[in-house]
Structure formats: structure tokens, C-alpha cells
Design a protein around this motif. Structure first.
Motif, PDB file in Angstrom:
ATOM      1  N   LEU A 252      -7.473   6.491  18.342  1.00 26.77           N
ATOM      2  CA  LEU A 252      -8.735   5.737  18.379  1.00 26.77           C
ATOM      3  C   LEU A 252      -8.395   4.279  18.127  1.00 26.77           C
ATOM      4  O   LEU A 252      -8.552   3.743  17.017  1.00 26.77           O
ATOM      5  N   TRP A 253      -7.923   3.645  19.157  1.00 31.47           N
ATOM      6  CA  TRP A 253      -7.273   2.343  19.049  1.00 31.47           C
ATOM      7  C   TRP A 253      -8.155   1.257  18.468  1.00 31.47           C
ATOM      8  O   TRP A 253      -7.655   0.291  17.894  1.00 31.47           O
ATOM      9  N   ASP A 254      -9.461   1.371  18.596  1.00 35.44           N
ATOM     10  CA  ASP A 254     -10.364   0.311  18.153  1.00 35.44           C
ATOM     11  C   ASP A 254     -10.688   0.381  16.676  1.00 35.44           C
ATOM     12  O   ASP A 254     -11.450  -0.441  16.168  1.00 35.44           O
ATOM     13  N   HIS A 255     -10.124   1.351  15.966  1.00 35.28           N
ATOM     14  CA  HIS A 255     -10.576   1.589  14.596  1.00 35.28           C
ATOM     15  C   HIS A 255      -9.562   1.218  13.523  1.00 35.28           C
ATOM     16  O   HIS A 255      -9.782   1.489  12.356  1.00 35.28           O
ATOM     17  N   TYR A 256      -8.466   0.604  13.900  1.00 33.41           N
ATOM     18  CA  TYR A 256      -7.468   0.256  12.902  1.00 33.41           C
ATOM     19  C   TYR A 256      -7.966  -0.868  12.013  1.00 33.41           C
ATOM     20  O   TYR A 256      -8.595  -1.821  12.487  1.00 33.41           O
ATOM     21  N   GLU A 257      -7.642  -0.766  10.745  1.00 35.18           N
ATOM     22  CA  GLU A 257      -8.236  -1.686   9.774  1.00 35.18           C
ATOM     23  C   GLU A 257      -7.328  -2.845   9.368  1.00 35.18           C
ATOM     24  O   GLU A 257      -7.827  -3.890   8.964  1.00 35.18           O
ATOM     25  N   SER A 258      -6.050  -2.671   9.454  1.00 32.35           N
ATOM     26  CA  SER A 258      -5.133  -3.722   8.976  1.00 32.35           C
ATOM     27  C   SER A 258      -4.100  -4.024  10.050  1.00 32.35           C
ATOM     28  O   SER A 258      -3.525  -3.101  10.619  1.00 32.35           O
TER      29      SER A 258
ATOM     30  N   GLU B 167      -3.905  -3.364  24.170  1.00 36.04           N
ATOM     31  CA  GLU B 167      -3.929  -1.929  24.445  1.00 36.04           C
ATOM     32  C   GLU B 167      -3.094  -1.175  23.438  1.00 36.04           C
ATOM     33  O   GLU B 167      -2.085  -1.680  22.935  1.00 36.04           O
ATOM     34  N   GLY B 168      -3.518   0.026  23.133  1.00 40.33           N
ATOM     35  CA  GLY B 168      -2.743   0.889  22.257  1.00 40.33           C
ATOM     36  C   GLY B 168      -1.558   1.464  23.001  1.00 40.33           C
ATOM     37  O   GLY B 168      -1.685   1.890  24.155  1.00 40.33           O
ATOM     38  N   VAL B 169      -0.412   1.463  22.362  1.00 38.38           N
ATOM     39  CA  VAL B 169       0.829   1.939  22.978  1.00 38.38           C
ATOM     40  C   VAL B 169       1.225   3.301  22.415  1.00 38.38           C
ATOM     41  O   VAL B 169       1.508   4.239  23.155  1.00 38.38           O
ATOM     42  N   SER B 170       1.245   3.393  21.100  1.00 40.31           N
ATOM     43  CA  SER B 170       1.659   4.635  20.457  1.00 40.31           C
ATOM     44  C   SER B 170       1.194   4.611  19.012  1.00 40.31           C
ATOM     45  O   SER B 170       0.934   3.549  18.448  1.00 40.31           O
TER      46      SER B 170
ATOM     47  N   PHE C  74       0.849  -1.188   0.000  1.00 38.28           N
ATOM     48  CA  PHE C  74       0.000   0.000   0.000  1.00 38.28           C
ATOM     49  C   PHE C  74       0.887   1.241   0.000  1.00 38.28           C
ATOM     50  O   PHE C  74       2.095   1.151   0.186  1.00 38.28           O
ATOM     51  N   THR C  75       0.255   2.391  -0.224  1.00 40.77           N
ATOM     52  CA  THR C  75       0.996   3.655  -0.230  1.00 40.77           C
ATOM     53  C   THR C  75       1.253   4.068   1.210  1.00 40.77           C
ATOM     54  O   THR C  75       0.400   4.664   1.875  1.00 40.77           O
ATOM     55  N   PHE C  76       2.423   3.757   1.669  1.00 43.41           N
ATOM     56  CA  PHE C  76       2.753   3.880   3.088  1.00 43.41           C
ATOM     57  C   PHE C  76       2.529   5.293   3.608  1.00 43.41           C
ATOM     58  O   PHE C  76       2.028   5.481   4.708  1.00 43.41           O
ATOM     59  N   ASP C  77       2.885   6.280   2.794  1.00 41.49           N
ATOM     60  CA  ASP C  77       2.776   7.667   3.240  1.00 41.49           C
ATOM     61  C   ASP C  77       1.351   8.052   3.623  1.00 41.49           C
ATOM     62  O   ASP C  77       1.147   8.983   4.412  1.00 41.49           O
ATOM     63  N   ASP C  78       0.369   7.373   3.081  1.00 42.07           N
ATOM     64  CA  ASP C  78      -1.034   7.727   3.301  1.00 42.07           C
ATOM     65  C   ASP C  78      -1.634   7.087   4.543  1.00 42.07           C
ATOM     66  O   ASP C  78      -2.795   7.323   4.863  1.00 42.07           O
ATOM     67  N   TYR C  79      -0.858   6.272   5.236  1.00 44.35           N
ATOM     68  CA  TYR C  79      -1.399   5.489   6.337  1.00 44.35           C
ATOM     69  C   TYR C  79      -0.840   5.927   7.684  1.00 44.35           C
ATOM     70  O   TYR C  79       0.357   6.184   7.832  1.00 44.35           O
ATOM     71  N   THR C  80      -1.729   5.958   8.639  1.00 44.68           N
ATOM     72  CA  THR C  80      -1.341   6.097  10.036  1.00 44.68           C
ATOM     73  C   THR C  80      -0.970   4.716  10.575  1.00 44.68           C
ATOM     74  O   THR C  80      -1.612   3.720  10.233  1.00 44.68           O
ATOM     75  N   ILE C  81       0.059   4.665  11.396  1.00 44.84           N
ATOM     76  CA  ILE C  81       0.514   3.394  11.969  1.00 44.84           C
ATOM     77  C   ILE C  81       0.407   3.448  13.485  1.00 44.84           C
ATOM     78  O   ILE C  81       0.818   4.436  14.118  1.00 44.84           O
ATOM     79  N   GLY C  82      -0.124   2.397  14.033  1.00 43.37           N
ATOM     80  CA  GLY C  82      -0.221   2.290  15.487  1.00 43.37           C
ATOM     81  C   GLY C  82       0.508   1.061  15.996  1.00 43.37           C
ATOM     82  O   GLY C  82       0.614   0.057  15.304  1.00 43.37           O
ATOM     83  N   TRP C  83       1.021   1.172  17.204  1.00 47.54           N
ATOM     84  CA  TRP C  83       1.618   0.029  17.914  1.00 47.54           C
ATOM     85  C   TRP C  83       0.709  -0.346  19.068  1.00 47.54           C
ATOM     86  O   TRP C  83       0.230   0.532  19.805  1.00 47.54           O
ATOM     87  N   PHE C  84       0.518  -1.627  19.230  1.00 42.07           N
ATOM     88  CA  PHE C  84      -0.325  -2.174  20.267  1.00 42.07           C
ATOM     89  C   PHE C  84       0.439  -3.271  20.989  1.00 42.07           C
ATOM     90  O   PHE C  84       1.438  -3.777  20.482  1.00 42.07           O
ATOM     91  N   ARG C  85      -0.066  -3.663  22.153  1.00 39.27           N
ATOM     92  CA  ARG C  85       0.522  -4.802  22.833  1.00 39.27           C
ATOM     93  C   ARG C  85      -0.560  -5.571  23.567  1.00 39.27           C
ATOM     94  O   ARG C  85      -1.590  -5.021  23.928  1.00 39.27           O
TER      95      ARG C  85
END
Length: 126
Positions: free
Chosen positions: A109-115, A46-49, A27-38
Motif C-alpha cells: 500500500l505504497w501511499d500509506h508509508y509514514e516516514s 512509484e513503489g518498487v519493493s 526506532f525499533t527497526f524490527d517492528d517496521y515494514t520498509i519500502g523502496w520507492f523511486r
């Protein structure tokens, strides 16, 4: 297809450091927000960052503020999670996830990540 692969986990003593990487493809990486969870054994995820796609806004959970830094290298399609002063309670499987809509501070909004990618295990010994 969106593909995410977390790596860099391992066994470290309390007070030590690790740098996790989240490599992305498909995918077009620049267009995506990335989250870290544990997710620790017996606990909910839980969402970390997170770091947004534009202007690079980052958000940290209270439990890791001051100890963890998130960054992204769009040229390498990779997001990093630098973890310092690790504590036994940081022991968990760490996952990265991506989303196109959660921009800016909405990345928390930790519950909304799609991938989602597969995780990497971090174990902190006391």
C-alpha cells in the motif's frame, strides 16, 4: 525520531548491478515494514519493493520482478535492494520509507508509508 538514509546509488551501464542500502535509526527497526520507492524525472513516485516487519514477506512491482531482491538485516537496522540487469528506465532517485502498520502483503500500500528518508540517485546508461 525515525531516521532513514538511502545509499549505494551511482552510475552504471545497462545490464549492470547495484546494491542500495537503507540504514535506519531512532526506532525499533524490527517492528517496521520498509519500502523502496523511486521517482524518475518528470514522473510520479512509484513503489518498487517492500519487506514486512514480521515473517519478512516481500512484494515487488511488476516492472522489477526477477531483477530486484529486497532483504533486511535486523541486527544492522538495514534493508538492502539488490538490483541486477539494470535498464535505462530504472534511472531514478530511490527512496526508502518505513511504517509500523503495513504488515505482510499490505506493505504494497505504497501511499500509506509514514516516514521517509532522503534518496539516492541511480543512473543507468544505455
Amino acid at each position: 525520531d525515525v531516521q532513514l538514509q538511502a545509499s549505494g546509488g551511482g552510475l552504471v551501464q545497462a545490464g549492470g548491478s547495484l546494491r542500495l542500502s537503507c540504514a535506519a535509526s531512532g526506532f525499533t527497526f524490527d517492528d517496521y515494514t520498509i519500502g523502496w520507492f523511486r521517482q524518475a524525472p518528470g514522473k510520479e513516485r512509484e513503489g518498487v519493493s517492500c519487506i514486512s516487519s514480521s515473517v519478512g514477506i516481500s512484494v515487488y512491482a511488476d516492472s522489477v520482478k526477477g531483477r530486484i531482491t529486497i532483504s533486511r538485516d535486523n541486527a544492522k537496522n538495514t534493508v538492502y535492494l539488490q538490483m541486477n540487469n539494470l535498464k535505462p528506465e530504472d534511472t531514478a532517485v530511490y527512496y526508502c520509507a518505513a511504517d509500523t502498520y503495513l504488515n505482510g502483503p499490505l506493505c504494497a500500500l505504497w501511499d500509506h508509508y509514514e516516514s521517509w528518508g532522503q534518496g539516492t540517485l541511480v543512473t543507468v546508461s544505455s
